[in-house]
Each structure stands twice: as C-alpha cells, then as structure tokens.
Design a protein around this motif. Sequence first.
Motif: not given
Length: 151
Positions: A48-63
Amino acid sequence: MTTRLIAAVLVTDPDSGRLLILRRSSHLDFAPGEWDVPSGKGEPSEPITATAVRELKEETGVVVAEADLRLVHVVHGSWGAEAPGMFMALIFHTDRWSGTPHNAEPDKHDTIAWVPSNDLPQPFTHTTLVAVQRYLDGGPILSFDGWPGAG
C-alpha cells in the motif's frame, strides 16, 4: 464481497502548512467536480505504501519515498461507482517530497491547488474530508463511512 484497497496522500508544504489537492473532473462517475487529495487503487500484490508513492507521482508529479509516508487515518466503507462492494482507504501524510506539483492527469482532474488546511474549498469528497479533519484535530485514526445511516 471484494474489498478494494486505496491509498491517499495528504501532502503538506513544510513552510506554509498548505495542503495539495485536486478537483475531480466533472465527467467522472465518483465525486465529479469535488476536491480531493491524490489517491488511487492498489494493484494486485502491491504494498500500500508503493500504491501511495505511485498514485501521488501519477496524479501530481510529486515524488516521495515510502519511508517519508506516515499513516494518519484509515477509512472503511461501502459505496461508490469506483469502489463496488467494500473499500479500505489508508491515508498517509508527508511533508518531505520533491518535484513541482502539477496536474499530471488532466483527464481525471481539472485543477490542482495548494490550500490552507483550515480553509478547504467545497465541495470536498466526504470520506477524504473526514480523514483530513480528523488528522488535523489529532482525532481517531479509524472511521467508518458509506453505509446508509452510518455516523
């Protein structure tokens, strides 16, 4: 009954305390035109932490690094076109991130904004609003939502 696992990320600016939010496009089935934080469904076998990282980057470009995520709230519910059956949303917070936030999925969101956490625009996705408010108030980490008559 299937339970969907969802990750959401409360991204705050460490200097101003503002919260990064997105407005969902009006053509979406779930919460059209409502404000929300970056979030999305987990993939099979994805932590789930990988999901959070992936979705944040996909939606906002934030790493963000998984180690910089802190679990701040859990929502369990049953409702919505995008979450048939039941869902469990794990809401993380971070103020350690890199990149320049932008609307990286314009087909899903029409606006991205930094807003004061104590002055969120409306309408705001109900489940996320509850999580944000409880996080800001230091309240309980778990809430139940989505059942008719649930409080």
